[in-house]
Design a protein around this motif. Structure first.
Motif, PDB file in Angstrom:
ATOM      1  N   ASP A  38      -0.232  -5.001  -1.210  1.00 15.79           N
ATOM      2  CA  ASP A  38      -0.081  -6.117  -2.139  1.00 15.79           C
ATOM      3  C   ASP A  38      -0.158  -5.612  -3.578  1.00 15.79           C
ATOM      4  O   ASP A  38      -1.156  -5.013  -3.983  1.00 15.79           O
ATOM      5  CB  ASP A  38      -1.174  -7.154  -1.900  1.00 15.79           C
ATOM      6  CG  ASP A  38      -1.081  -7.799  -0.531  1.00 15.79           C
ATOM      7  OD1 ASP A  38       0.049  -7.969  -0.044  1.00 15.79           O
ATOM      8  OD2 ASP A  38      -2.135  -8.123   0.055  1.00 15.79           O
ATOM      9  N   VAL A  39       0.895  -5.853  -4.339  1.00 12.94           N
ATOM     10  CA  VAL A  39       0.931  -5.430  -5.741  1.00 12.94           C
ATOM     11  C   VAL A  39       0.103  -6.402  -6.573  1.00 12.94           C
ATOM     12  O   VAL A  39       0.320  -7.615  -6.525  1.00 12.94           O
ATOM     13  CB  VAL A  39       2.381  -5.382  -6.254  1.00 12.94           C
ATOM     14  CG1 VAL A  39       2.410  -5.100  -7.748  1.00 12.94           C
ATOM     15  CG2 VAL A  39       3.179  -4.325  -5.497  1.00 12.94           C
ATOM     16  N   TYR A  40      -0.858  -5.854  -7.331  1.00  8.01           N
ATOM     17  CA  TYR A  40      -1.731  -6.732  -8.110  1.00  8.01           C
ATOM     18  C   TYR A  40      -1.810  -6.377  -9.595  1.00  8.01           C
ATOM     19  O   TYR A  40      -2.346  -7.145 -10.390  1.00  8.01           O
ATOM     20  CB  TYR A  40      -3.147  -6.740  -7.532  1.00  8.01           C
ATOM     21  CG  TYR A  40      -3.823  -5.383  -7.455  1.00  8.01           C
ATOM     22  CD1 TYR A  40      -4.591  -4.903  -8.518  1.00  8.01           C
ATOM     23  CD2 TYR A  40      -3.695  -4.584  -6.328  1.00  8.01           C
ATOM     24  CE1 TYR A  40      -5.208  -3.667  -8.456  1.00  8.01           C
ATOM     25  CE2 TYR A  40      -4.313  -3.350  -6.256  1.00  8.01           C
ATOM     26  CZ  TYR A  40      -5.064  -2.889  -7.315  1.00  8.01           C
ATOM     27  OH  TYR A  40      -5.669  -1.658  -7.244  1.00  8.01           O
ATOM     28  N   TYR A  41      -1.265  -5.215  -9.992  1.00  7.86           N
ATOM     29  CA  TYR A  41      -1.317  -4.841 -11.406  1.00  7.86           C
ATOM     30  C   TYR A  41      -0.126  -3.956 -11.730  1.00  7.86           C
ATOM     31  O   TYR A  41       0.335  -3.160 -10.902  1.00  7.86           O
ATOM     32  CB  TYR A  41      -2.618  -4.096 -11.721  1.00  7.86           C
ATOM     33  CG  TYR A  41      -2.776  -3.688 -13.175  1.00  7.86           C
ATOM     34  CD1 TYR A  41      -2.753  -4.636 -14.191  1.00  7.86           C
ATOM     35  CD2 TYR A  41      -2.935  -2.349 -13.530  1.00  7.86           C
ATOM     36  CE1 TYR A  41      -2.897  -4.266 -15.518  1.00  7.86           C
ATOM     37  CE2 TYR A  41      -3.081  -1.969 -14.859  1.00  7.86           C
ATOM     38  CZ  TYR A  41      -3.061  -2.936 -15.846  1.00  7.86           C
ATOM     39  OH  TYR A  41      -3.190  -2.574 -17.163  1.00  7.86           O
ATOM     40  N   THR A 165      -2.475  -2.388  -3.101  1.00 12.48           N
ATOM     41  CA  THR A 165      -3.675  -2.146  -2.306  1.00 12.48           C
ATOM     42  C   THR A 165      -3.556  -0.916  -1.422  1.00 12.48           C
ATOM     43  O   THR A 165      -4.576  -0.364  -0.981  1.00 12.48           O
ATOM     44  CB  THR A 165      -3.976  -3.374  -1.427  1.00 12.48           C
ATOM     45  OG1 THR A 165      -2.808  -3.700  -0.656  1.00 12.48           O
ATOM     46  CG2 THR A 165      -4.364  -4.570  -2.288  1.00 12.48           C
ATOM     47  N   LYS A 166      -2.330  -0.466  -1.150  1.00  8.04           N
ATOM     48  CA  LYS A 166      -2.137   0.726  -0.319  1.00  8.04           C
ATOM     49  C   LYS A 166      -1.631   1.925  -1.105  1.00  8.04           C
ATOM     50  O   LYS A 166      -1.691   3.057  -0.619  1.00  8.04           O
ATOM     51  CB  LYS A 166      -1.151   0.419   0.810  1.00  8.04           C
ATOM     52  CG  LYS A 166      -1.661  -0.562   1.842  1.00  8.04           C
ATOM     53  CD  LYS A 166      -0.633  -0.733   2.958  1.00  8.04           C
ATOM     54  CE  LYS A 166      -1.128  -1.699   4.025  1.00  8.04           C
ATOM     55  NZ  LYS A 166      -0.113  -1.873   5.096  1.00  8.04           N
ATOM     56  N   GLY A 167      -1.117   1.709  -2.292  1.00  4.84           N
ATOM     57  CA  GLY A 167      -0.578   2.812  -3.061  1.00  4.84           C
ATOM     58  C   GLY A 167      -0.119   2.367  -4.435  1.00  4.84           C
ATOM     59  O   GLY A 167      -0.012   1.168  -4.717  1.00  4.84           O
ATOM     60  N   ASP A 180      -3.136   7.538  -0.050  1.00  2.75           N
ATOM     61  CA  ASP A 180      -4.013   8.435   0.700  1.00  2.75           C
ATOM     62  C   ASP A 180      -3.565   8.463   2.150  1.00  2.75           C
ATOM     63  O   ASP A 180      -3.075   7.461   2.689  1.00  2.75           O
ATOM     64  CB  ASP A 180      -5.480   7.977   0.596  1.00  2.75           C
ATOM     65  CG  ASP A 180      -5.699   6.572   1.122  1.00  2.75           C
ATOM     66  OD1 ASP A 180      -6.027   6.433   2.313  1.00  2.75           O
ATOM     67  OD2 ASP A 180      -5.532   5.609   0.341  1.00  2.75           O
ATOM     68  N   MET A 181      -3.713   9.625   2.768  1.00  4.59           N
ATOM     69  CA  MET A 181      -3.339   9.823   4.162  1.00  4.59           C
ATOM     70  C   MET A 181      -4.354  10.752   4.822  1.00  4.59           C
ATOM     71  O   MET A 181      -4.729  11.773   4.235  1.00  4.59           O
ATOM     72  CB  MET A 181      -1.932  10.432   4.285  1.00  4.59           C
ATOM     73  CG  MET A 181      -0.801   9.558   3.755  1.00  4.59           C
ATOM     74  SD  MET A 181       0.806  10.411   3.780  1.00  4.59           S
ATOM     75  CE  MET A 181       0.995  10.664   5.547  1.00  4.59           C
ATOM     76  N   ASN A 182      -4.797  10.355   6.005  1.00  3.27           N
ATOM     77  CA  ASN A 182      -5.704  11.203   6.781  1.00  3.27           C
ATOM     78  C   ASN A 182      -6.921  11.641   5.977  1.00  3.27           C
ATOM     79  O   ASN A 182      -7.366  12.796   6.064  1.00  3.27           O
ATOM     80  CB  ASN A 182      -4.959  12.431   7.331  1.00  3.27           C
ATOM     81  CG  ASN A 182      -3.754  12.064   8.169  1.00  3.27           C
ATOM     82  OD1 ASN A 182      -3.801  11.102   8.931  1.00  3.27           O
ATOM     83  ND2 ASN A 182      -2.667  12.792   8.001  1.00  3.27           N
TER      84      ASN A 182
END
Length: 250
Positions: A38-41, A165-167, A180-182
């Protein structure tokens, strides 16, 4: 213009040309597929060290404003477009007119004239040099914007940054993604040249309009978008004048 188009059953498309860039296509795919969450900024930046275009661009009576309405509008729109077109609800903005149209000249550059006597008009310099604002939207997202004709910086800057929220992602001018991954932070750069390519950019925009008029595609740069962006810009200028946050009325 929107009312006239609707009254006469015509299509009015606004020239938000950055929506038709290859960089916008690539980044929108990452966002729409959920890669960034989710894009928030977002940060919309278009800064020039010595970039006043001259003539009527500096006269508010003719231009309506300075770098905010000339440059900032495009990066604000691009961020809002990529984020899915949320509805703006309020802004807090500040403008400065401290440097004027010309201060210095470097090799290979020139000073611009405010007056264009060939047109018989004595243009004044009455716009801002720099504008900044924070825009709030109905889904909780905010956009920070900076735009200048003249600012004491080393290099001109024209980039956008999107945070989810994810990147996150940055276009400067190539696209980079940060996630981030692993259990590790990773920076990802899509293969190939992802910087904005001006070759055929405006032709692509015009082609889209023709296809929409023919009923082959749905317009992605509507009159409603133009009205929304003008609400944002007007509210920023009002906030800068009053020193207060301005709610956007509908």
């Amino acid at each position: 213009m929107k009312e006239a188009a609707e009254k006469n059953g015509k299509l009015l498309m606004i020239g938000f040309v950055r929506r038709f860039g290859n960089d916008a296509d690539i980044l929108k795919k990452f966002i729409d597929e959920g890669t960034m969450g989710d894009v928030y900024y977002a940060k919309a930046t278009y800064l020039r060290r010595n970039g006043f275009p001259g003539g009527w661009f500096g006269d508010k009576e003719y231009s309506g404003g300075g770098p905010l309405i000339d440059l900032g509008v495009h990066v604000i729109d691009l961020c809002r477009y990529l984020a899915g077109g949320p509805k703006p609800v309020s802004v807090f903005g500040v403008t400065y007119g401290n440097l004027g149209p010309n201060r210095a000249v470097s090799a290979g550059t020139q000073q611009w004239s405010v007056s264009k006597n060939a047109l018989g008009i004595d243009f004044k310099y009455t716009v801002e040099d720099f504008a900044t604002a924070l825009i709030r939207f109905d889904n909780g997202m905010t956009i920070s914007v900076e735009a200048s004709f003249n600012l004491n910086i080393k290099h001109d800057i024209g980039n956008i940054e999107i945070f989810g929220t994810k990147g996150g992602a940055r276009v400067d001018p190539q696209i980079e993604l940060f996630t981030d991954m692993n259990g590790m932070f990773v920076d990802v750069r899509p293969s190939g040249n992802t910087a904005l390519n001006f070759d055929g950019l405006f032709a692509r925009e015009v082609r889209h309009f023709v296809e929409c008029v023919r009923g082959e595609k749905e317009c992605i740069s509507t009159a409603d978008d133009g009205v929304t962006l003008m609400r944002i810009l007007d509210a920023i200028y009002e906030s800068a004048e009053t020193g207060k946050e301005v709610s956007i009325q509908y």
